[in-house]
Design an enzyme around this catalytic site. Structure first.
Site, PDB file in Angstrom:
ATOM      1  N   SER A 237       6.202  11.026  44.655  1.00 50.50           N
ATOM      2  CA  SER A 237       4.847  10.668  44.247  1.00 50.50           C
ATOM      3  C   SER A 237       3.908  11.869  44.423  1.00 50.50           C
ATOM      4  CB  SER A 237       4.395   9.445  45.035  1.00 50.50           C
ATOM      5  OG  SER A 237       3.320   8.809  44.399  1.00 50.50           O
ATOM      6  N   ASP A 455       7.818   3.011  36.159  1.00 47.72           N
ATOM      7  CA  ASP A 455       7.029   3.358  37.341  1.00 47.72           C
ATOM      8  C   ASP A 455       5.561   2.995  37.117  1.00 47.72           C
ATOM      9  OD1 ASP A 455       5.619   4.776  39.431  1.00 47.72           O
ATOM     10  OD2 ASP A 455       7.437   5.962  39.706  1.00 47.72           O
ATOM     11  N   HIS A 485       8.448   2.073  41.776  1.00 48.54           N
ATOM     12  CA  HIS A 485       7.908   3.410  42.024  1.00 48.54           C
ATOM     13  C   HIS A 485       8.992   4.298  42.602  1.00 48.54           C
ATOM     14  CE1 HIS A 485       4.990   6.461  42.497  1.00 48.54           C
ATOM     15  NE2 HIS A 485       4.808   6.314  43.800  1.00 48.54           N
TER      16      HIS A 485
END
Length: 516
Positions: A237, A455, A485
């Site tokens: 991320s 995602d 995610h």
């Protein structure tokens, strides 16, 4: 005000592995970034070590048993913790230093490659707390790597910043972050300004030195003090943006880098918010389809529920009320993973029946609020870091013009993420550093970039943008047609084996490989 658009909910990670990102988009912004990086940041091992005093480069880490923290128990005996000294201001490496908290578990196998550093996202998440929990997911990597993570500067045990107290945080949850009246708008921006003042008071001179670039430089010192010639790294991320910035600054020091759940480096603050509006709506559509609902009708139904809650907050079993902001936060959390979808079904059903308890519980998990009313500080550090990164600061008037575009993308998330572009860094005490992060890394070895088509927080399109901007023969894209995610450790043998082969054997997959 917790930001849905960026942060990693480490308190909820054990349930759903939640993570967020940062973003920063004009070519002019990037041109100035390149110039400042070239002037101030070394990009080779020789330059790095020559520029730093031996008190930093020759320091020996005093590894000892890790202690429990306010947010997590002490990990098992395999884990050791230490403190690394880094300059407060990288422009003054001989000046004042701060301490970064590190955690490590040694490699189990005989053929050790080196250290593998992990950043789990945010910005603002504690790697010291997260690494032991995540270790089971990457157990095969521990055969040849020491597993290492840290609390970046301004986070948790590394000079962590708390910008307001628990009572102030709970009071701020009553602020309407999708203001409908001049009074609500005034309260919204006043709360944002007050938060910035609280951060300035708590952080002091550290406030101007917690950027992603600062942390990338910390990483270069870190891997050398750990004894590694190259920097091997796994970023998730926001950690992908950090990895890209590192590769740009130090391309010749790059070892094996994996970037999973990829931030779009070409998106500015507004573009990033629009990307995430699309991502969350896409995940909501997939969830609604899984329950047999038409996505458009289902979304309108949820948007209607949120409007009713905005006018009349729902009662809960705790005695607190579920506001519109808390309700939306509770809806977002289960969208980070398919495993959370049944929980979302139950919480929405209860809310439609007038009980906000389940959505409030989800929101509290996202906001790191425990049963005693104590809140974690991830969002404080996240805001501190991202507002130092982001130069773009839309005004209220500019945001109002953008709202129709946000609402067209999503009737559920559009208003919230649209207003967030103006409120997040409103009246921030320090200026932002760039419009978009520079991640081009000519001369670096192949970097594996992993994108997930489902995602919600870092939409799939960002993976190709990152691979392209890293440069030809550097960015190598791997796609997983999945949900949630991130991709690694999410149930795809194809993804896991490809990443493992790259990290453990140096096997670079064909660019564009797809895992179904």
């Amino acid at each position: 005000m917790a930001r849905l658009a960026r942060w990693t909910a480490f308190g909820a990670a054990a349930a759903f592995l939640v993570a967020g990102c940062g973003g920063g988009s004009s070519d002019d912004g990037k041109s100035s970034d390149r110039a400042s990086a070239a002037a101030s940041a070394p990009d080779s091992a020789a330059d790095t070590t020559a520029a730093l005093p031996s008190s930093l480069t020759a320091q020996r880490l005093d590894w000892g048993r890790c202690k429990a923290t306010a947010d997590s128990p002490a990990p098992g005996s395999d884990w050791r913790c230490a403190t690394l000294k880094v300059p407060l201001d990288w422009a003054k490496p001989d000046g004042e230093t701060i301490g970064l908290a590190l955690i490590r578990a040694r490699a189990r196998g005989e053929h050790r490659i080196g250290s593998l550093l992990f950043n789990f996202g945010g910005p603002g998440g504690s790697g010291v707390s997260m690494m032991p929990w995540y270790a089971s997911t990457v157990s095969s990597l521990r055969e040849r790597y020491d597993l290492v993570s840290w609390d970046p500067r301004g986070v948790a045990a590394s000079e962590g910043v708390r910008c307001r107290g628990d009572k102030e945080i709970q009071a701020a949850e009553e602020v309407d972050v999708t203001p409908d009246t001049p009074a609500e708008e005034t309260a919204y921006f006043q709360d944002a300004a007050d938060f910035g003042k609280g951060c300035q008071k708590a952080a002091g001179k550290l406030m101007a030195h917690v950027s992603t670039t600062d942390t990338a430089r910390d990483m270069d010192l870190m891997h050398r003090v750990l004894g590694d010639d190259k920097m091997h790294y796994f970023g998730i991320s926001y950690g992908t943006e950090l990895g890209g910035v590192y590769a740009h600054l130090f391309p010749r020091n790059v070892g094996r880098l994996v970037l999973d759940a990829v931030v779009d480096p070409s998106a500015d603050a507004v573009g990033h918010a629009m990307n995430q509006t699309r991502g969350f709506q896409r995940a909501l559509d997939d969830y609604l389809k899984s329950t047999g609902q038409d996505p458009q009708q289902g979304s309108r139904k949820i948007a209607g529920l949120l409007k009713r809650i905005d006018a009349h907050p729902l009662p809960t079993s705790s005695g607190r009320e579920l506001t519109q902001t808390l309700a939306l936060t509770g809806i977002v959390l289960p969208l980070y993973s398919k495993e959370g979808w049944p929980t979302l079904t139950s919480a929405l059903k209860s809310a439609q029946q007038g009980d906000g308890s389940e959505l409030l519980e989800l929101a509290d998990s996202y906001n790191e609020r425990d049963a005693s009313g104590h809140y974690g500080t991830t969002t404080h550090s996240q805001r501190l870091i991202s507002c130092l990164d982001d130069r773009q600061r839309p005004t209220a008037a500019e945001t109002r013009k953008l709202l129709p575009a946000f609402e067209k993308i999503s009737p559920v998330f559009g208003d919230f993420l649209g207003w967030d572009t103006a409120g997040w860094c409103h009246d921030w005490p320090v200026p932002g550093q760039y419009d978009t992060p520079e991640v081009s890394a000519p001369g670096a070895p192949p970097v594996l970039v992993v994108g997930n088509t489902g995602d919600p927080a870092t939409p799939y399109e960002g993976a190709k943008k990152m691979a392209d901007e890293l440069g030809e023969d550097v960015g190598v894209e791997l796609t997983w047609k999945g949900e949630g995610h991130g991709a690694y450790g999410s149930g795809s043998d194809c993804v896991d084996s490809t990443v493992n082969a790259y990290l453990l054997k140096g096997t670079v997959p064909k660019d564009g490989k797809v895992c179904s």
